[in-house]
Design a protein around this motif. Structure first.
Motif, PDB file in Angstrom:
ATOM      1  N   GLY A  77      18.427  -3.857 -14.710  1.00 28.25           N
ATOM      2  CA  GLY A  77      18.159  -4.477 -16.008  1.00 28.25           C
ATOM      3  C   GLY A  77      17.263  -3.660 -16.910  1.00 28.25           C
ATOM      4  N   ASP A  78      16.742  -2.539 -16.390  1.00 30.20           N
ATOM      5  CA  ASP A  78      15.861  -1.688 -17.202  1.00 30.20           C
ATOM      6  C   ASP A  78      16.661  -0.609 -17.922  1.00 30.20           C
ATOM      7  N   LEU A  79      16.172  -0.270 -19.111  1.00 22.76           N
ATOM      8  CA  LEU A  79      16.773   0.778 -19.943  1.00 22.76           C
ATOM      9  C   LEU A  79      15.718   1.822 -20.276  1.00 22.76           C
ATOM     10  N   TYR A  80      16.141   3.074 -20.289  1.00 23.83           N
ATOM     11  CA  TYR A  80      15.217   4.148 -20.647  1.00 23.83           C
ATOM     12  C   TYR A  80      15.937   5.174 -21.518  1.00 23.83           C
ATOM     13  N   VAL A  81      15.302   5.562 -22.604  1.00 23.56           N
ATOM     14  CA  VAL A  81      15.861   6.556 -23.515  1.00 23.56           C
ATOM     15  C   VAL A  81      15.160   7.893 -23.278  1.00 23.56           C
ATOM     16  N   VAL A  82      15.890   8.889 -22.821  1.00 19.52           N
ATOM     17  CA  VAL A  82      15.361  10.254 -22.707  1.00 19.52           C
ATOM     18  C   VAL A  82      15.595  10.933 -24.055  1.00 19.52           C
ATOM     19  N   PRO A  83      14.520  11.290 -24.759  1.00 18.34           N
ATOM     20  CA  PRO A  83      14.724  11.902 -26.074  1.00 18.34           C
ATOM     21  C   PRO A  83      15.361  13.290 -25.959  1.00 18.34           C
ATOM     22  N   MET A  84      16.104  13.653 -26.983  1.00 13.27           N
ATOM     23  CA  MET A  84      16.676  14.982 -27.093  1.00 13.27           C
ATOM     24  C   MET A  84      15.624  16.059 -26.772  1.00 13.27           C
ATOM     25  N   GLY A  85      15.990  17.004 -25.909  1.00 10.63           N
ATOM     26  CA  GLY A  85      15.084  18.116 -25.602  1.00 10.63           C
ATOM     27  C   GLY A  85      14.070  17.831 -24.504  1.00 10.63           C
ATOM     28  N   GLN A  86      13.984  16.593 -24.046  1.00  8.08           N
ATOM     29  CA  GLN A  86      12.990  16.207 -23.021  1.00  8.08           C
ATOM     30  C   GLN A  86      13.450  16.637 -21.634  1.00  8.08           C
ATOM     31  N   GLU A  87      12.626  17.409 -20.927  1.00 15.78           N
ATOM     32  CA  GLU A  87      12.944  17.741 -19.534  1.00 15.78           C
ATOM     33  C   GLU A  87      12.848  16.478 -18.684  1.00 15.78           C
ATOM     34  N   HIS A  88      13.867  16.244 -17.855  1.00 12.04           N
ATOM     35  CA  HIS A  88      13.865  15.028 -17.038  1.00 12.04           C
ATOM     36  C   HIS A  88      14.668  15.252 -15.756  1.00 12.04           C
TER      37      HIS A  88
END
Lengths: 129, 129
Positions: A77-88
């Motif tokens: 049920g959780d959502l996470y947005v990895v921003p453009m350019g973010q190392e992940h």
């Protein structure tokens, strides 16, 4: 007229991890279904944000900012947005996830080394038609 | 670093129907949570596709093409993409839904009449910051 897409059934039916598949597309964005199991590699996407929505299970998301690593836990049920350019790096995962990202995105992003054998590197062409 | 968004908890907590709320944004698109109860009005969106993903309950989607109406049923786990410009109307709904559409989209689209009292007409500014 477009068809109804049984997206959660599609997600449940996946048996290979790290192998995202296009389920739908809108406004130049792909909606993909993917099963995450274990650890991915550090990477980034220079031209797209990337959204993870956990539908089953849980995962952790490693994030590297200015050389400092941190980790977040995502449960069902959780959502996470990895921003453009973010190392992940998704890791410690056993999760069925919806991904939202620009059409044609390669799952390993800007990673340039040898991709480990447990990861299916997409060619970025899904959704390009 | 962005925060984890408990999107399904947000969706479950809504107590007013037809009142979409922004939960996250990526690549110029909004992800909204909305509770659909009963019938909406016929409308279209001239500048965006609109995606419905049913997380709880069920709904029907009316679609009008060349003056001919048809209806589709969406159950939990189903996704439907309304193409840009397509006349449509959610109806017979009791569903908690994720919406995906261009930032700044007004929920009543190109509808120009008086909006029924049970519908909250968004101002399209959510997500414009």
């Amino acid at each position: 007229m477009p068809a109804v897409v049984p997206i959660i059934d599609q997600l449940s039916a996946i048996d290979t991890p790290w192998d995202p598949r296009q389920a739908a597309t809108f406004n130049g964005q792909d909606i993909k279904v993917v099963y995450l199991q274990g650890d991915f590699i550090w990477h980034s996407h220079s031209d797209t944000d990337e959204v993870f929505l956990v539908q089953e299970g849980s995962m952790q998301m490693g994030v590297r900012e200015a050389g400092v690593e941190s980790a977040l836990t995502l449960n069902k049920g959780d959502l996470y947005v990895v921003p453009m350019g973010q190392e992940h790096r998704p890791f410690n995962a056993d999760a069925r996830v919806l991904l939202f990202e620009k059409r044609g995105t390669v799952n390993t992003g800007d990673f340039e080394g040898e991709v480990p054998g447990h990861i299916h590197q997409t060619d970025g062409r899904s959704g390009s038609d």
